[in-house]
Design a protein around this motif. Sequence first.
Motif, PDB file in Angstrom:
ATOM      1  N   LEU A   1     129.957 -41.023  79.269  1.00  0.00           N
ATOM      2  CA  LEU A   1     129.011 -40.334  78.392  1.00  0.00           C
ATOM      3  C   LEU A   1     128.750 -41.236  77.195  1.00  0.00           C
ATOM      4  O   LEU A   1     129.669 -41.549  76.426  1.00  0.00           O
ATOM      5  CB  LEU A   1     129.576 -38.992  77.938  1.00  0.00           C
ATOM      6  CG  LEU A   1     128.798 -38.243  76.842  1.00  0.00           C
ATOM      7  CD1 LEU A   1     127.367 -37.944  77.302  1.00  0.00           C
ATOM      8  CD2 LEU A   1     129.517 -36.950  76.460  1.00  0.00           C
TER       9      LEU A   1
ATOM     10  N   ASN B   1     134.169 -40.677  77.100  1.00  0.00           N
ATOM     11  CA  ASN B   1     133.246 -40.727  75.971  1.00  0.00           C
ATOM     12  C   ASN B   1     133.185 -42.110  75.337  1.00  0.00           C
ATOM     13  O   ASN B   1     134.226 -42.733  75.068  1.00  0.00           O
ATOM     14  CB  ASN B   1     133.670 -39.702  74.919  1.00  0.00           C
ATOM     15  CG  ASN B   1     133.717 -38.302  75.485  1.00  0.00           C
ATOM     16  OD1 ASN B   1     132.728 -37.807  75.992  1.00  0.00           O
ATOM     17  ND2 ASN B   1     134.875 -37.665  75.409  1.00  0.00           N
TER      18      ASN B   1
ATOM     19  N   PHE C   1     134.146 -35.994  80.616  1.00  0.00           N
ATOM     20  CA  PHE C   1     133.514 -37.305  80.504  1.00  0.00           C
ATOM     21  C   PHE C   1     134.499 -38.335  79.961  1.00  0.00           C
ATOM     22  O   PHE C   1     135.497 -37.999  79.343  1.00  0.00           O
ATOM     23  CB  PHE C   1     132.318 -37.243  79.544  1.00  0.00           C
ATOM     24  CG  PHE C   1     131.231 -36.299  79.946  1.00  0.00           C
ATOM     25  CD1 PHE C   1     130.259 -36.673  80.853  1.00  0.00           C
ATOM     26  CD2 PHE C   1     131.165 -35.026  79.390  1.00  0.00           C
ATOM     27  CE1 PHE C   1     129.248 -35.799  81.217  1.00  0.00           C
ATOM     28  CE2 PHE C   1     130.160 -34.137  79.739  1.00  0.00           C
ATOM     29  CZ  PHE C   1     129.199 -34.538  80.655  1.00  0.00           C
TER      30      PHE C   1
END
Length: 208
Positions: free
Chosen positions: A23, A163, A161
Amino acid sequence: MLLNKKMQNIIELEFQSKNLVPLLLGEPGIGKSSFVRDICEKNGWLFYELLCNQLAMQADLTGCRTVKYDNNGVEDYKQVFFPHASIKNAIDAAINNPNKTVVLFLDEINRTSSSVTSAILTLITARKIGNSELPANIKMIAAGNDDGNIITLDTASITRFINHHCEPDANVFLSLGKIHPVIESVLKAQPQLILQKKSISTNEDGDI
């Protein structure tokens, strides 16, 4: 982390596991979408983009249709849910090219309604939408913004995710070419200005 070769290498490593979904989080307009497209182009991956901010409700991800089916010799009906066109195109490409990596880019994931975000998170974890499953050669990557009209992802959502908080890289930007000479000279002298959250002005000589 800067959107540069190091970030590209990290994403390529994360794509080696079907369970990891990167992400990219950062300011609007820093080039997250272009960066993902460029990675796909360099690796020969097929690229499909779902613009999440264009979806108003969860039903926009799947279309419902009533179809006939044979229920032990008796004609009956059931509802079947079909994926959004972008997702369906990615699925078809993955099936038709089983030896190729197909990237489904979920852009503006937190600039939509909470119901759409919830449905997308289910797509990520279950790798299924409506009556369709994602083939194993589909890799997903998402992008979102740090501010503006956004839906804040809760802790349970964000843990789905890997990140990456991103910033643009002046050297990568300058390597693209066809840049206004004033902008080019300013960034070469002060590369930190590639990420500018407020307006700046220059005089006739190009000085800030």
